[in-house]
Enzyme design. Structure first.
Site: not given
Length: 1002
Positions: A717-718, A839
């Site tokens: 999913i990522g 980040d």
């Protein structure tokens, strides 16, 4: 006709006279306004270079008409154009098509407040008679041509609010110059020493550039100066004492620089000064007593320096003060008691100093006061009836002093008051019921005083209240049942009082509560079942009370709950096993109760220290310090086991010897087997480490492997730099997100560092807007982290999907920005030591089904060491990382602030703002950006925001731009950002459709 009859002229003569008069008049007009063909042609060529819309604005500029009749054109008596004034017409074009040499008698050229771009042509120097050169608020870039120094008749030079760069050219010949405005550009270099030769100068404004070096002492020779503004540069050195020669000076603004040394005594000579801004520098020493001579002062800004000592007593005599800001210095002694002597004071901040003595007596009836901050000093005195009616006051902060006396009911008469903090003082008496009549109050913090009596029911009338903190007092009685009407309340702190009775069920009606602390009181009876309605609750502390009964099973519905403290009560029975489903829970304390039975199979319980579980009736579980729970069959077979033992003891001595012989043989076999098992266990331990929900590590490992089919790509999913994220549905229906780190052959050091960094960071963090870590696994085959699963996915995917983006309306977008700001504020200012994410990007902001934000991916997070510089290798995502990371390895909170600014703009624009940021950082881009309308850069997939959300969208844009400042020290802190969101917004000056990015950039 009467006049002509009087002259005895016949009708034919009259007719001829009319004809003669007409031609004579026409000739006069033609001769008197004939403009040279060169000037006419030059203007028409210039107009033709504009875009179509701009040409339409100059529709009167056409051939065969008199230029002197055109818009913005004025001619002199010699038939020559003397003035070109086309300000504020919305024109777009350049100056390069204009033939300057044809305008030899031009006195004024004003193109300000348009969208002219390009550079300023060198031919500008041909306008030798020019007196007014006004190019402000355009999009001009490049350097200032040195030929401007040849315009010896210039009186006003305004090149402000452009994107001009380079140094200030030589202008020593401009001896007639009265106004020099170069602010809001990117000019660098030193302030020219030759400015001191321009004796006619009245106003110098060079603010908001990148000028450096000292303030030239020669400026002190400009005895006609009335205004100097050098704010927001990097000017260093000391304040020259020669400034004391400028006796006509009304404004001195040199704040936000790097000035050091002391404030010179000579400033006391500037008796006409109205405003002084020396804030945000490195100035030290005392405020000179000569400042007392400046009786016309209205604004004195000295905050964020290293100033010390006592304030001059003469400040008591000032009658014009509107703003006095002294915060964040080391001042001592008393505050000026007559600071509001003239009744004009609007803002007074003296927080975080060492002031002693009472609050200024003149503040009592200072009806003009809007903002007061005296926190963090050593002030004292009785403030019972100290504060009168302040109709404009909206912020009052008096915390952390030594005030005593009763709390004045007059605070309720401050009709605009939104925040009142008087915590950590020595106030006594009751809380005035009149406080419930403050219509706009949002924050009321009276904690850590000696207040007595009951909590007034009238406080429940404060419909806008989102924080009520009255902990650590001596309040008694019960909680008013009307507490349920405070629908906006987020923080309720009533701890460490003498409150009694039962906890009212109406507390469960305060649906937005995030933090509830009722500890250290005398509450009795049971825990209300209705608390399960607090769906956003993250922290629940009911410890040190007299609560009895069982722990309600309904608490398991608190899906956001992170901390639960029920210790030091009389709770009994078993702990509901459903607690094992509370995936968000990380900290728990149930010690000192009468609880019994097994603890839930939940990591918060299984990892809890024994001090959080001890002193109960009979808890058991697989936790160090507790007995292991026995099977239910143990009791049923207890008696049978006793009989077996008795029979064994009756064996004969011969049989016993036989058993010993057999036992010896078996012992030899077992010893060999144990050696082999120990070796296997050591090998297994060296390559496996599980901590997932406190369950059996191998079982959970196998469940995740099975749920993802050995991490098949169809469950991804990522993806990120250190691995992919998978969706896993476990056997009991739980859905989790699993981040698997890259380790195909042997784990790279960077991945191992990211793995351990993320565990370490998330172990320190507990916040509603930070993703929750459920566990981790380090195995020879797979290494992964297990998080809560968020249905909404990542922010970047939502913005890149038109359907999802249209569901992501303005209210939700603003809430996501606030959520990320809240998380970063907690990381930077709520943790000790602070944690920097490094980040922040739209990929690392996750959304739940209701579009609530969670900050994720802490693999590059760094815990700052407050005692040293924090150097590290580069980490982050291109397009989000702060520009200074390209040349420095030192990381601090301002890196996250820059990334947050990018995300702010991305959320409201619907796409990454890379092109816009590039323009902001280029020498020619700022003017192009400044004239853009905010409504034109917002996500066009949504309708334009309407009231009241439009004000929030504007605030997000303004904060976003502020966070993108190239200079880290000029970026706001996340505390300042957070305060911007929680404090009331001032009314917009311009309606939303007309807000430009230039206004937001300022």
């Amino acid at each position: 006709m009467f006049f002509f009859s009087y002259l005895r002229l016949n009708p034919s003569q009259v007719s001829n006279l009319f004809v003669f008069a007409f031609f004579a008049f026409t000739a006069t007009v033609t001769i008197g306004y004939e403009v040279s063909e060169d000037q006419t042609s030059s203007l028409l060529v210039w107009k033709a270079s504009f875009d179509n819309q701009s040409q339409a604005f100059l529709s009167s500029w056409i051939t065969d008409t008199n230029p002197c009749m055109w818009v913005g054109i004025v001619c002199d008596n010699s038939n020559s154009i003397s003035t070109i004034n086309i300000t504020s017409l919305g024109l777009k074009g350049t100056l390069h098509s204009l033939n300057f040499s044809t305008f030899t008698k031009l006195l004024s050229l004003d193109i300000s407040n348009n969208s002219f771009n390009g550079s300023i042509p060198h031919q500008i120097g041909e306008l030798r008679k020019l007196r007014y050169l006004l190019f402000g608020s355009n999009q001009l870039y490049g350097s200032i041509p040195p030929t401007i120094g040849m315009l010896i008749n210039l009186v006003e030079l305004d090149l402000s609010d452009n994107s001009l760069s380079g140094t200030i050219p030589s202008i020593r010949k401009l001896t007639n110059l009265e106004q020099l405005w170069l602010f809001n550009n990117s000019l660098s270099g030193h302030i020219p020493n030759e400015l001191g030769k321009l004796n006619a100068l009245i106003s110098i404004i060079l603010s908001n550039n990148i000028l450096y070096g000292p303030i030239p002492p020669s400026i002190g020779d400009l005895v006609n100066l009335t205004n100097i503004e050098l704010e927001n540069n990097t000017i260093s050195g000391s304040i020259p004492s020669s400034l004391g020669n400028l006796t006509k000076l009304a404004g001195l603004n040199i704040g936000t620089n790097k000035l050091s040394g002391s404030i010179p005594n000579s400033l006391g000579n500037l008796v006409n000064l109205i405003a002084i801004n020396l804030a945000i520098n490195n100035l030290s020493g005392p405020v000179p007593s000569t400042i007392g001579n400046l009786t016309k002062l209205q604004f004195l800004l000295l905050y964020q320096n290293k100033l010390e000592g006592r304030l001059p007593p003469a400040l008591n005599n000032f009658t014009n003060f509107q703003s006095l800001q002294l915060s964040s210095n080391s001042f001592t002694g008393p505050l000026p008691q007559q600071i509001c002597l003239g009744g004009l004071l609007r803002k007074f901040s003296a927080n975080h100093n060492f002031f002693t003595g009472p609050v200024p007596i003149s503040l009592k009836n200072c009806s003009s006061l809007a903002r007061l901050n005296l926190a963090g000093n050593l002030l004292s005195g009785n403030i019972t009836n100290y504060f009168g009616v302040h109709p404009k006051l909206y912020f009052a902060e008096l915390s952390s002093n030594n005030f005593y006396g009763h709390l004045s009911p007059n605070w309720a008469k401050c009709s605009n008051l939104t925040s009142l903090r008087i915590s950590n003082n020595n106030l006594s008496g009751v809380i005035p019921p009149e406080l419930g009549q403050a219509p706009k109050l949002q924050v009321l913090d009276l904690s850590s005083n000696h207040l007595t009596g009951k909590i007034p029911r009238e406080l429940c009338n404060l419909s806008s209240l989102f924080e009520l903190s009255i902990s650590n007092n001596e309040l008694s009685g019960s909680i008013p049942v009307a507490i349920g009407s405070l629908m906006e309340l987020r923080i309720l702190e009533l701890a460490a009082n003498k409150l009694s009775g039962s906890i009212p069920t109406q507390v469960g009606m305060v649906h937005n509560l995030v933090h509830l602390n009722l500890s250290k009181n005398k509450f009795m009876k049971g825990i209300p079942f209705e608390l399960n309605q607090l769906q956003y609750l993250e922290s629940l502390d009911l410890s040190w009370n007299l609560l009895n009964g069982q722990i309600p099973k309904t608490l398991v519905k608190l899906e956001m709950l992170d901390m639960l403290n029920l210790s030091h009560n009389n709770l009994s029975g078993s702990i509901p096993s459903d607690f094992k489903d509370m995936l968000s829970l990380r900290y728990v304390d149930i010690s000192n109760n009468q609880l019994e039975g097994p603890i839930p199979n939940d990591p918060a319980f299984l990892r809890a220290p024994i001090d959080a579980l001890k002193n109960n009736k009979g808890l058991c579980g697989n936790v160090s310090g507790l007995v292991v729970c026995q099977d239910s069959s143990h009791n049923r077979h207890g008696q049978k086991k006793k009989h077996i033992i008795i029979l064994a003891l009756s064996f004969t001595s011969g049989a016993l010897m036989l058993v010993l012989i057999v036992a010896g043989v078996l012992l030899r076999i077992c010893w060999r087997s144990a050696r082999k098992s120990e070796k296997q266990a050591t090998e297994e331990h060296s390559q496996e480490h599980f901590s997932i929900w406190g369950y059996d590590g191998k079982i959970m490992f196998e469940n995740i492997i099975e749920a993802t089919e050995q991490f098949d790509d169809k469950y991804i999913i990522g993806e990120g730099g250190t691995g992919a994220v998978y969706k896993a549905k476990l056997p009991k229906g739980q859905i989790v997100a699993v981040k698997k780190f890259q380790a195909e052959v042997d784990m790279e050091m960077v991945d191992l560092k990211a793995f351990t960094s993320e565990i370490r960071a998330l172990a320190e963090l507990k916040h509603r807007h930070i993703v929750k870590l459920h566990g981790f696994c380090s195995h020879s085959r797979f290494t992964f982290l297990v998080y809560e699963f968020l249905e909404g996915g990542s922010l970047d995917k939502v913005l890149n999907n038109d359907t999802h983006a249209m569901m992501f309306d303005w209210n939700r977008r603003v809430n996501v920005v606030k959520g990320v700001a809240d998380a970063l504020y907690y990381m930077h200012h709520g943790c000790s030591p602070p944690i920097v994410h490094r980040d922040i990007s739209s990929k690392n902001v996750l959304l739940d089904s209701e579009f609530e934000a969670r900050v994720s991916d802490f693999g590059t997070a760094k815990i700052l060491n407050p005692d040293s510089h924090n150097y590290t290798s580069f980490a982050g995502t291109y397009g989000y990382s702060a520009p200074e990371l390209a040349y420095t390895m030192e990381v601090n909170e301002k890196c996250d602030v820059f990334s947050f600014g990018v995300v702010c703009l991305e959320i409201i624009m619907g796409k990454h703002p890379g092109d816009l940021i590039s323009l902001l950082f280029s020498s020619s881009g700022v003017p192009k950006v400044s004239n853009l309308l905010l409504m034109d850069v917002l996500d066009q997939r949504l309708p334009h925001p309407l009231m009241p959300i439009d004000e929030d969208v504007i605030l997000v844009a303004r904060i976003g731009f502020a966070c993108l400042n190239e200079t880290p020290c000029f970026r706001p802190t996340m505390e300042q950002v957070y305060n911007q969101f929680v404090m009331p917004k001032s009314a917009m000056v311009d309606p939303f459709p007309f807000i430009t990015l230039g206004q937001l950039l300022q």
